[in-house]
Design an enzyme around this catalytic site. Structure first.
Site, short mmCIF file in Angstrom:
data_model
loop_
_atom_site.label_atom_id
_atom_site.label_comp_id
_atom_site.label_asym_id
_atom_site.label_seq_id
_atom_site.Cartn_x
_atom_site.Cartn_y
_atom_site.Cartn_z
N CYS A 113 0.81 -1.23 0.00
CA CYS A 113 0.00 0.00 0.00
C CYS A 113 0.84 1.27 0.00
O CYS A 113 0.33 2.34 -0.34
CB CYS A 113 -0.95 0.01 1.19
N TYR A 209 -17.47 9.05 5.07
CA TYR A 209 -18.38 9.17 3.92
C TYR A 209 -18.98 10.57 3.83
O TYR A 209 -19.11 11.15 2.74
CB TYR A 209 -19.49 8.12 4.02
N ALA A 268 -17.34 -4.63 6.63
CA ALA A 268 -17.15 -4.09 5.28
C ALA A 268 -17.34 -2.58 5.27
O ALA A 268 -16.67 -1.86 4.50
CB ALA A 268 -18.14 -4.74 4.31
N ALA A 269 -18.22 -2.06 6.10
CA ALA A 269 -18.51 -0.62 6.10
C ALA A 269 -17.40 0.20 6.75
O ALA A 269 -17.14 1.33 6.32
CB ALA A 269 -19.83 -0.35 6.81
N SER A 272 -11.77 -0.10 4.22
CA SER A 272 -11.66 0.45 2.88
C SER A 272 -12.21 -0.57 1.88
O SER A 272 -12.44 -1.74 2.21
CB SER A 272 -10.21 0.78 2.54
N CYS A 403 0.16 2.92 5.96
CA CYS A 403 0.70 1.65 6.42
C CYS A 403 0.72 0.65 5.26
O CYS A 403 0.03 0.83 4.26
CB CYS A 403 -0.12 1.09 7.57
#
Length: 417
Positions: A113, A209, A268-269, A272, A403
């Protein structure tokens, strides 16, 4: 003008009394343009576009924004993680696709990443050493196009029994090879270690969000965005806005089951998502920018890497950030805004807690949870967004950190010019 020693390099540094003057240092690396494509959802609006094509779009857009011709570029360094099936040298493909001369040196970088950020660090180093004047950096990823693999036995023949398909995204991008479990299980370990609740993670995700939606509505991303032309079955559309932040139902967030540990709290929410996208930054020496009347967005003040136990990768930025701060001669309170990549909500929460950061200065326009996390691009994307946010707000210093799997992290500090 007076001469002071640089904390990072033995060579003297030319300084000036006005920080907005470009004649700071002939070996100082500055960001003259920083762009990104929209970030598409998994199997979404950008799924038909190859990874290297996304990279080419970003590279071409960054050079056009800087008004620098391809023959001025000394080197191109791009991060890309999930390279299987792309063909040789993905960064080289992106360079040629962007119209760069075949003489430009190209290297693909994989630090999971942190790949996109590491490309910026390498580019800055080469400029500071006097080896290059113009370097294109960044990263790209198309997670929608990552293939499945056959297991190793298929090479010599599956003589008896079932074969197995291996998901290339998970195997090469999201799997802790030391503990033999998903990155999400590492996030669960951090939740336990630092005693975060499900409610704290969900609240953070919802705010991410909301921040992304607000930034989009206010047009904050327009300056950094390069549209992508997508042709499917002869029909061409232009994708010019992030896709992921619209795909949320706030009422369902607290009802989702844990994604990695049935007794856990990472869902999941509040994690990422899988995404497609690219980002590119053109770096030059301050001397080159001054000679060519280019007004930089920012200068690269310092950078740093750190490593810890693989399972603790979510808190590795809290080790890399102090390295960058020390090299810059700065303190936490000197930093106006932070971009800490939201691989999971707990990553941002954990590093805020460990370092004692003001959470209201962290990821103010959303992050990986809401905007998406195309893993080879995200390190470059957060520097890009940070540079434009500093310009828009008039703030001085920003720090971006990310990270990476295996226990690592990278951090970059920039100053608006």
């Amino acid at each position: 003008i007076f001469i002071v020693s640089s904390p990072m390099f033995a060579a003297p540094r030319l300084a000036v009394r006005s920080r907005n003057t470009l004649t700071r240092n002939y070996h100082e690396a500055v960001i003259v343009s920083a762009v990104r494509t929209p970030q598409g959802s998994f199997l979404g609006s950008l799924a038909s576009v190859k990874a290297s094509e996304l990279g080419a779009t970003a590279v071409k857009g960054a050079l056009e924004k800087a008004n620098i011709a391809g023959d001025q570029v000394n080197e191109l360094l791009l991060g890309n993680v999930l390279q299987a099936g792309q063909g040789q040298a993905p960064a080289r493909q992106a360079a040629i696709g962007a119209g760069l001369p075949v003489s430009v040196n190209c290297t693909t970088i994989n630090k999971v990443c942190s790949s996109g950020m590491k490309s910026v660090m390498f580019g800055a180093q080469s400029i500071r050493l006097g080896e290059n004047q113009v370097v294109v950096t960044g990263g790209f990823e198309s997670m929608s196009n990552v293939p499945y693999f056959l297991d190793g036995r298929s090479r010599s023949g599956l003589r008896l029994g079932d074969g197995k398909l291996i998901d290339g995204i998970v195997h090469d991008g999201l799997w802790d090879v030391y503990n033999k479990f998903h990155m999400g299980n590492c996030a669960e370990a951090t939740v336990t270690k630092l005693e975060f609740t499900r409610e704290q993670q969900d609240e953070y995700a919802i705010n991410s969000y909301k921040r992304a939606a607000h930034a989009t509505e206010q047009g904050y991303f327009k300056e950094e965005m390069v549209p992508v032309s997508v042709t499917v079955r002869g029909k061409t559309t232009i994708v010019s806005e992030d896709e992921e932040y619209t795909k949320i139902n706030f009422d369902k967030v607290p009802t989702l089951k844990p994604a990695f540990d049935k007794n856990g709290s990472v869902t999941a929410a509040n994690s990422s998502t899988l995404n497609d996208g690219a980002s590119a930054l053109v770096l030059t020496s301050a001397e080159y920018a001054a000679k060519n009347n280019i007004a930089p967005l920012a200068r690269i003040v310092s950078y740093g890497d750190a490593e810890t136990n693989p399972i603790d990768f979510p808190i590795a930025p809290a080790l890399a950030i102090p390295v960058a701060l020390k090299r810059a001669g700065l303190k936490i309170e000197d930093i106006d805004f932070w971009e800490i990549n939201e691989a999971f909500s707990v990553v941002a929460l954990a590093n805020v807690k460990v370092l004692g950061l003001d959470i209201n200065k962290v990821n103010v326009n959303g992050g990986g949870v809401s905007l998406g996390h195309p893993i080879g691009a995200s390190g470059a994307r957060i520097i890009t967004s940070l540079a434009h946010h500093l310009k828009r707000t008039g703030a001085r210093y920003g720090c971006a950190a990310i990270c990476n799997g295996g226990g690592g992290a990278s951090a970059v500090i920039i100053e608006r010019l």
